[in-house]
Write an enzyme that holds these catalytic residues in place. Sequence first.
Site, PDB file in Angstrom:
ATOM      1  N   GLY A   1      29.527  -4.787 -12.809  1.00 49.81           N
ATOM      2  CA  GLY A   1      29.742  -4.066 -14.063  1.00 49.81           C
ATOM      3  C   GLY A   1      31.177  -3.595 -14.210  1.00 49.81           C
TER       4      GLY A   1
ATOM      5  N   HIS B   1      29.001   0.947  -4.814  1.00 44.97           N
ATOM      6  CA  HIS B   1      27.630   1.181  -5.281  1.00 44.97           C
ATOM      7  C   HIS B   1      27.273   2.659  -5.110  1.00 44.97           C
ATOM      8  CE1 HIS B   1      26.136  -2.990  -5.920  1.00 44.97           C
ATOM      9  NE2 HIS B   1      27.154  -3.276  -5.117  1.00 44.97           N
TER      10      HIS B   1
ATOM     11  N   CYS C   1      30.053  -2.271  -9.554  1.00 47.14           N
ATOM     12  CA  CYS C   1      30.365  -3.533  -8.886  1.00 47.14           C
ATOM     13  C   CYS C   1      30.664  -4.632  -9.915  1.00 47.14           C
ATOM     14  CB  CYS C   1      29.238  -3.917  -7.937  1.00 47.14           C
ATOM     15  SG  CYS C   1      29.720  -5.164  -6.718  1.00 47.14           S
TER      16      CYS C   1
ATOM     17  N   GLU D   1      24.926   4.335  -6.304  1.00 45.97           N
ATOM     18  CA  GLU D   1      23.482   4.604  -6.274  1.00 45.97           C
ATOM     19  C   GLU D   1      22.940   4.771  -4.866  1.00 45.97           C
ATOM     20  OE1 GLU D   1      23.729   0.001  -6.611  1.00 45.97           O
ATOM     21  OE2 GLU D   1      24.906   1.757  -7.165  1.00 45.97           O
TER      22      GLU D   1
ATOM     23  N   LEU E   1       0.815  -1.211   0.000  1.00 47.04           N
ATOM     24  CA  LEU E   1       0.000   0.000   0.000  1.00 47.04           C
ATOM     25  C   LEU E   1       0.852   1.267   0.000  1.00 47.04           C
ATOM     26  CD1 LEU E   1      -2.954  -0.709   2.476  1.00 47.04           C
ATOM     27  CD2 LEU E   1      -3.076  -0.354   0.016  1.00 47.04           C
TER      28      LEU E   1
END
Length: 539
Positions: A385, A510, A383, A512, A15
Amino acid sequence: MTKYIFVTGGVVSSLGKGITASSIGRLLKNRGLKVTMQKFDPYINIDPGTMNPYQHGEVFVTDDGTEADLDLGHYERLVDVRTSKYSNVTTGKIYQEVLQRERRGDYHGGTVQVIPHVTNMIKEKVMRAAQMTDTDVVISEIGGTVGDMESTPFMEAIRQMRREVGSENVMYVHVTFVPYLRAAKELKSKPTQQSVSMLRSIGIQPNMLVLRSEMPVPQEMKDKISTFTDVPVDYIVESLDAPSLFDVPLSYQEQGVDQKVVDFLHIDSPKPVADMDEWRRMDERAKNLKYKTKITLVGKYVELEDAYISVTDALQHAGYLYNSKIEVEKIQAEDITEDNVAELLKDTQGLIVPGGFGIRGLDGMITSIKYAREHDIPFLGICLGMQMASVEFARNVLHLEDANSAEAEPNCKNNIIDLMADQRDQEKIGGTLRLGLYPAMLKAGTKTRECYDGQEVIQERHRHRYEFYNKYREDFEKAGMTFSGVSPDNHLVEIVEITDKKFFVAAQYHPEFLSRPNRPEGLFKGFIGAASGLQVDKF
């Protein structure tokens, strides 16, 4: 005195309890209060670190190395706070600590039971989060829905919290669903009434209701819900489906949610009104982006949206800075071959290869990275990649045809990516990676250094057990690869780049996880700048 807000959900899952909790947290933070976010997950895993991404989605990593639920990413990005090991608690973690105490004899031979031992541990986790962060408000989201067998101990624990810290210091916010029946063209309140009834049956009277609906809830229905639930009508808030997450806190502010919270909990906030001016500018920018930039994401778990949620959010954050909508096309790495890579990537403006584990799809990643390098398509590796970018360079530039990663081929002669030394004798999988915040030294004159506005040292979050094998560093550098970021002891390669390309950068960490809507992370900022060809357009 610390205040505690518990966010529960009813009727159905998904929700948006996390968005509700984050929105309340953002409003309180913007009133000058210190807010700590917390998520309780009722599964028995110790943490999501070893869970299948297709089942659980992304594993988020905090500064202190906690592998956590992706909701912590929402908390960090929407509230702009740093979470920690105190922010994510699972049933497995609770039982683990209870059993450890039992083995040590801490319970003095008593019978260990759900009540009081498990519930006491849950309460301890809530109060420890407050103590360790010296916060004004702890907002705890309880995973699952009311009535779930798994969440029963958590519900009992938060019920007891009201008595232990005082009713004036605890607020229960219940998120529920008001379905719209298209055939009848009307909203139905019965599920909400039953959900609250179930919550009250275990001793929790909600103080605020958040009604999730696709249609506006009329005042008459709110009055009816108030009558059946004993929640004052002024404390019944609607949360409609929104085109942007930025809309949710603004909608809550318009309905006076933050004022209701500070009134109910008797909080003297430093600011009388939440300053949401920058948030409104972000919302306006997100809805009226002038340009479009197409990015291709080649990954292992592309079928599940949540598997790369922090990556896709970070791309959008960078897009806001350039006034560009980022259109992300996801391609399953296994589907990419030498025969179709040109067709698949012909229209892309940038390629991103994010993290992952295991050997599936590695050849497709390497093929796509090779195409991007040879055709000077902006590339960002994260990582796994970064590791595959290194393998691709070794195979096709250094001509080490058998080059590989030890993860894919442990006995390969030229393992460009090798297992870290402290991982060689590791038998356990869970919680044993190199995790959390580590520094990296950036080399002058590189695109990486430029991405981070000239900083010499950065701190970024990691989650890996393999590293670049240092014996190949000299050969790589002679062939044109720059090691633009390394650990302070110069042992671990953090970032590689090909400086003479438009943008070819790959990081072991990372990036991100530290991106914010108003502060895109450096590598994403540089990547989208190169891919879009646009100039920064601040909002």
